[in-house]
Design a protein around this motif. Structure first.
Motif, PDB file in Angstrom:
ATOM      1  N   ALA A  30      54.993  37.339  28.895  1.00 47.93           N
ATOM      2  CA  ALA A  30      56.250  38.027  28.603  1.00 47.93           C
ATOM      3  C   ALA A  30      57.397  37.093  28.969  1.00 47.93           C
ATOM      4  O   ALA A  30      57.308  36.335  29.940  1.00 47.93           O
ATOM      5  CB  ALA A  30      56.329  39.313  29.420  1.00 47.93           C
ATOM      6  N   ALA A  32      61.439  37.263  29.887  1.00 51.47           N
ATOM      7  CA  ALA A  32      62.629  38.097  30.167  1.00 51.47           C
ATOM      8  C   ALA A  32      63.851  37.190  30.102  1.00 51.47           C
ATOM      9  O   ALA A  32      64.299  36.829  29.013  1.00 51.47           O
ATOM     10  CB  ALA A  32      62.464  38.780  31.519  1.00 51.47           C
ATOM     11  N   GLY A  33      64.364  36.752  31.244  1.00 54.63           N
ATOM     12  CA  GLY A  33      65.525  35.860  31.222  1.00 54.63           C
ATOM     13  C   GLY A  33      65.144  34.389  31.192  1.00 54.63           C
ATOM     14  O   GLY A  33      65.996  33.510  31.022  1.00 54.63           O
ATOM     15  N   LEU A  54      61.052  39.958  25.490  1.00 49.90           N
ATOM     16  CA  LEU A  54      61.201  41.406  25.711  1.00 49.90           C
ATOM     17  C   LEU A  54      62.590  41.917  25.332  1.00 49.90           C
ATOM     18  O   LEU A  54      62.856  43.111  25.420  1.00 49.90           O
ATOM     19  CB  LEU A  54      60.953  41.729  27.196  1.00 49.90           C
ATOM     20  CG  LEU A  54      59.635  41.239  27.801  1.00 49.90           C
ATOM     21  CD1 LEU A  54      59.539  41.677  29.273  1.00 49.90           C
ATOM     22  CD2 LEU A  54      58.436  41.771  27.026  1.00 49.90           C
ATOM     23  N   VAL A 101      70.954  36.462  45.458  1.00 50.87           N
ATOM     24  CA  VAL A 101      70.002  35.869  44.506  1.00 50.87           C
ATOM     25  C   VAL A 101      70.657  34.710  43.759  1.00 50.87           C
ATOM     26  O   VAL A 101      71.640  34.895  43.035  1.00 50.87           O
ATOM     27  CB  VAL A 101      69.507  36.910  43.478  1.00 50.87           C
ATOM     28  CG1 VAL A 101      68.650  36.230  42.413  1.00 50.87           C
ATOM     29  CG2 VAL A 101      68.725  38.026  44.161  1.00 50.87           C
ATOM     30  N   ARG A 109      71.253  35.961  33.769  1.00 44.64           N
ATOM     31  CA  ARG A 109      70.076  36.066  32.893  1.00 44.64           C
ATOM     32  C   ARG A 109      68.842  36.628  33.599  1.00 44.64           C
ATOM     33  O   ARG A 109      68.008  37.272  32.971  1.00 44.64           O
ATOM     34  CB  ARG A 109      69.727  34.698  32.297  1.00 44.64           C
ATOM     35  CG  ARG A 109      70.773  34.160  31.349  1.00 44.64           C
ATOM     36  CD  ARG A 109      70.219  33.069  30.463  1.00 44.64           C
ATOM     37  NE  ARG A 109      69.165  33.563  29.590  1.00 44.64           N
ATOM     38  CZ  ARG A 109      69.375  34.071  28.380  1.00 44.64           C
ATOM     39  NH1 ARG A 109      70.582  34.136  27.907  1.00 44.64           N
ATOM     40  NH2 ARG A 109      68.374  34.499  27.655  1.00 44.64           N
ATOM     41  N   GLY A 191      72.553  30.730  47.645  1.00 41.15           N
ATOM     42  CA  GLY A 191      71.942  30.789  46.318  1.00 41.15           C
ATOM     43  C   GLY A 191      70.553  30.180  46.276  1.00 41.15           C
ATOM     44  O   GLY A 191      69.792  30.447  45.356  1.00 41.15           O
ATOM     45  N   PHE A 193      66.629  29.725  47.486  1.00 42.30           N
ATOM     46  CA  PHE A 193      65.637  30.659  48.015  1.00 42.30           C
ATOM     47  C   PHE A 193      65.692  30.636  49.538  1.00 42.30           C
ATOM     48  O   PHE A 193      65.877  29.575  50.149  1.00 42.30           O
ATOM     49  CB  PHE A 193      64.235  30.264  47.553  1.00 42.30           C
ATOM     50  CG  PHE A 193      63.937  30.675  46.138  1.00 42.30           C
ATOM     51  CD1 PHE A 193      63.630  31.994  45.840  1.00 42.30           C
ATOM     52  CD2 PHE A 193      63.968  29.754  45.099  1.00 42.30           C
ATOM     53  CE1 PHE A 193      63.353  32.390  44.542  1.00 42.30           C
ATOM     54  CE2 PHE A 193      63.697  30.138  43.795  1.00 42.30           C
ATOM     55  CZ  PHE A 193      63.391  31.459  43.518  1.00 42.30           C
TER      56      PHE A 193
HETATM   57  C1  LIG Z   1      67.687  27.256  40.548  1.00 43.08           C
HETATM   58  C2  LIG Z   1      67.123  28.655  40.707  1.00 43.08           C
HETATM   59  C3  LIG Z   1      67.367  29.327  41.890  1.00 43.08           C
HETATM   60  C4  LIG Z   1      66.856  30.620  42.078  1.00 43.08           C
HETATM   61  N1  LIG Z   1      67.100  31.257  43.258  1.00 43.08           N
HETATM   62  C5  LIG Z   1      66.608  32.499  43.442  1.00 43.08           C
HETATM   63  C6  LIG Z   1      66.832  33.210  44.646  1.00 43.08           C
HETATM   64  O1  LIG Z   1      67.517  32.738  45.568  1.00 43.08           O
HETATM   65  N2  LIG Z   1      66.284  34.444  44.777  1.00 43.08           N
HETATM   66  C7  LIG Z   1      65.539  35.021  43.770  1.00 43.08           C
HETATM   67  O2  LIG Z   1      65.071  36.129  43.926  1.00 43.08           O
HETATM   68  N3  LIG Z   1      65.331  34.376  42.620  1.00 43.08           N
HETATM   69  C8  LIG Z   1      65.837  33.140  42.432  1.00 43.08           C
HETATM   70  N4  LIG Z   1      65.605  32.515  41.229  1.00 43.08           N
HETATM   71  C9  LIG Z   1      64.780  33.210  40.197  1.00 43.08           C
HETATM   72  C10 LIG Z   1      65.627  34.215  39.405  1.00 43.08           C
HETATM   73  O3  LIG Z   1      66.047  35.263  40.263  1.00 43.08           O
HETATM   74  C11 LIG Z   1      64.894  34.877  38.236  1.00 43.08           C
HETATM   75  O4  LIG Z   1      65.741  35.844  37.746  1.00 43.08           O
HETATM   76  C12 LIG Z   1      63.645  35.643  38.543  1.00 43.08           C
HETATM   77  O5  LIG Z   1      62.666  34.813  39.054  1.00 43.08           O
HETATM   78  C13 LIG Z   1      63.055  36.277  37.274  1.00 43.08           C
HETATM   79  O6  LIG Z   1      63.322  35.507  36.165  1.00 43.08           O
HETATM   80  P1  LIG Z   1      63.485  36.178  34.741  1.00 43.08           P
HETATM   81  O7  LIG Z   1      63.908  37.562  34.859  1.00 43.08           O
HETATM   82  O8  LIG Z   1      64.337  35.259  33.960  1.00 43.08           O
HETATM   83  O9  LIG Z   1      61.976  36.206  34.228  1.00 43.08           O
HETATM   84  P2  LIG Z   1      61.198  35.108  33.363  1.00 43.08           P
HETATM   85  O10 LIG Z   1      61.486  33.745  33.881  1.00 43.08           O
HETATM   86  O11 LIG Z   1      61.428  35.335  31.932  1.00 43.08           O
HETATM   87  O12 LIG Z   1      59.711  35.526  33.722  1.00 43.08           O
HETATM   88  C14 LIG Z   1      59.173  35.299  35.009  1.00 43.08           C
HETATM   89  C15 LIG Z   1      57.722  35.765  35.040  1.00 43.08           C
HETATM   90  O13 LIG Z   1      57.672  37.161  34.946  1.00 43.08           O
HETATM   91  C16 LIG Z   1      56.982  37.585  33.774  1.00 43.08           C
HETATM   92  N5  LIG Z   1      57.737  38.736  33.277  1.00 43.08           N
HETATM   93  C17 LIG Z   1      59.063  38.787  33.035  1.00 43.08           C
HETATM   94  N6  LIG Z   1      59.435  40.043  32.743  1.00 43.08           N
HETATM   95  C18 LIG Z   1      58.320  40.796  32.802  1.00 43.08           C
HETATM   96  C19 LIG Z   1      58.047  42.164  32.593  1.00 43.08           C
HETATM   97  N7  LIG Z   1      59.025  43.058  32.321  1.00 43.08           N
HETATM   98  N8  LIG Z   1      56.774  42.595  32.723  1.00 43.08           N
HETATM   99  C20 LIG Z   1      55.780  41.721  33.035  1.00 43.08           C
HETATM  100  N9  LIG Z   1      55.975  40.431  33.239  1.00 43.08           N
HETATM  101  C21 LIG Z   1      57.229  39.963  33.130  1.00 43.08           C
HETATM  102  C22 LIG Z   1      56.961  36.385  32.855  1.00 43.08           C
HETATM  103  O14 LIG Z   1      55.841  36.417  31.994  1.00 43.08           O
HETATM  104  C23 LIG Z   1      56.873  35.258  33.867  1.00 43.08           C
HETATM  105  O15 LIG Z   1      55.552  35.117  34.328  1.00 43.08           O
HETATM  106  C24 LIG Z   1      66.111  31.240  41.020  1.00 43.08           C
HETATM  107  C25 LIG Z   1      65.899  30.566  39.820  1.00 43.08           C
HETATM  108  C26 LIG Z   1      66.390  29.282  39.664  1.00 43.08           C
HETATM  109  C27 LIG Z   1      66.147  28.591  38.340  1.00 43.08           C
END
Ligand SMILES: Cc1cc2nc3c(=O)[nH]c(=O)nc-3n(C[C@H](O)[C@H](O)[C@H](O)COP(=O)(O)OP(=O)(O)OC[C@H]3O[C@@H](n4cnc5c(N)ncnc54)[C@H](O)[C@@H]3O)c2cc1C
Length: 288
Positions: A30, A32-33, A54, A101, A109, A191, A193
């Motif tokens: 899947a 998402a962002g 999605l 976060v 996103r 920002g 982790f």
């Molecule tokens: C530089 C950087 C710093 C960050 N710092 C932090 C932080 O401090 N704290 C924090 O919490 N996060 C942090 N993140 C991560 C960020 O919060 C993302 O939003 C989070 O990890 C989820 O990403 P996404 O929603 O874009 O999902 P995606 O990247 O699209 O997906 C992530 C995973 O989840 C799965 N997935 C997505 N949606 C679903 C769904 N509805 N059902 C089932 N599986 C699904 C995908 O298949 C994939 O395996 C950081 C990211 C980056 C690049």
């Protein structure tokens, strides 16, 4: 860095999305962002043959606040939570946690469902899900089911999700007036982790703490609650010595990992300090 090759689908219904995941039997992911999946693909940690976007699925972007608590659709972004003024009263702990976060662009996103599915041990949302006894709703080819947070997270980047299941939302139980809460984390830069983070709350009966929920993230292979620290808080009138004792209990209870960011001993010490300080903040703050 270039992504490996992949097919792309953007279904308009949940049934179609689930069917696509099922048909690829673990080879599809899947999307998402993309805020975790894209870096993982760039680094070849993940190489799915198909991405199931999605973004067109209906009903997954809602934030609902009701007498039974807060429902967040899986596609709710960090930005949506921070912009929602009603959430400040309905769930102040969630809002405070999400403000930590990542960075501005990522918060625009990144989604709730993506964070829960990704299950990074240092992420805030799994931490909040654990502290608050959240229930995670998922849909697969076998139908819908709800999974308690304590059963959902099974280790670093590992959850109870089946390969054909999609998270549709998460439910946080109602937040009563008068609840006391604290949230603190430590990262080298805002920002990033967290090396360790603590979310906690308690209610009060007769001037004493009750219903203590204390959760830690960034320490160990998954976010989790600290039962012994909670026991050290329940039934006590919260003063300086109790805050210190609960912090010590939290530090003794965790099983921290060592990595390039911090030693296990440092994380243990940080857990104690953050717990003590978060509890002091909670004692000084009442939910309106
Ligand atoms: C530089 C950087 C710093 C960050 N710092 C932090 C932080 O401090 N704290 C924090 O919490 N996060 C942090 N993140 C991560 C960020 O919060 C993302 O939003 C989070 O990890 C989820 O990403 P996404 O929603 O874009 O999902 P995606 O990247 O699209 O997906 C992530 C995973 O989840 C799965 N997935 C997505 N949606 C679903 C769904 N509805 N059902 C089932 N599986 C699904 C995908 O298949 C994939 O395996 C950081 C990211 C980056 C690049």
């Amino acid at each position: 860095m270039k992504l490996p090759p992949f097919e792309y689908a953007c279904p308009a219904s949940l049934d179609e999305a689930v069917a696509l995941l099922a048909a690829h039997n673990g080879e599809a992911k899947a999307l998402a962002g993309g805020q975790s999946l894209m870096p993982m693909m760039a680094f070849r940690v993940a190489q799915p043959s198909l991405l199931v976007d999605l973004r067109k699925l209906p009903g997954l972007k809602d934030i609902k606040i009701g007498a039974d608590g807060v429902h967040l659709g899986a596609l709710v972004r960090w930005r949506d939570i921070l912009d929602d003024k009603q959430l400040s009263a309905a769930h102040p702990l969630l809002k405070e946690a999400v403000s930590h976060v990542a960075h501005y662009q990522i918060r625009n996103r990144g989604t709730v469902g993506g964070s829960l599915a990704h299950a990074d041990p240092a992420s805030e949302m799994p931490g909040i899900a654990q502290v608050c006894d959240a229930e995670i709703s998922v849909r697969g080819t076998a139908g819908a089911r709800t999974i308690k947070a304590k059963n959902f997270f099974q280790g670093a980047l590992t959850t109870a999700l089946a390969v054909d299941e999609i998270i549709t939302g998460v439910h946080l139980p109602a937040w009563p007036k008068g609840r006391r809460w604290g949230f603190l984390e430590f990262a080298r830069r805002r920002g990033d982790f967290a090396m360790a983070g603590i979310g906690l709350y308690y209610d009060e009966t007769g001037g004493k703490a009750a219903n203590a929920h204390i959760g830690v993230f960034g320490v160990g292979d998954r976010a989790h609650r600290l039962a012994r620290a909670e026991a050290a808080l329940n039934g006590r009138a919260v003063d300086e010595s109790v805050c210190v004792a609960v912090g010590e209990a939290a530090a003794a209870e965790v099983d921290p990992q060592e990595d390039i960011h911090a030693s296990a001993a440092y994380r243990r010490s940080l857990t104690g300090t953050l717990t003590e300080r978060a509890l002091k903040a909670a004692a000084a703050r009442v939910s309106a």
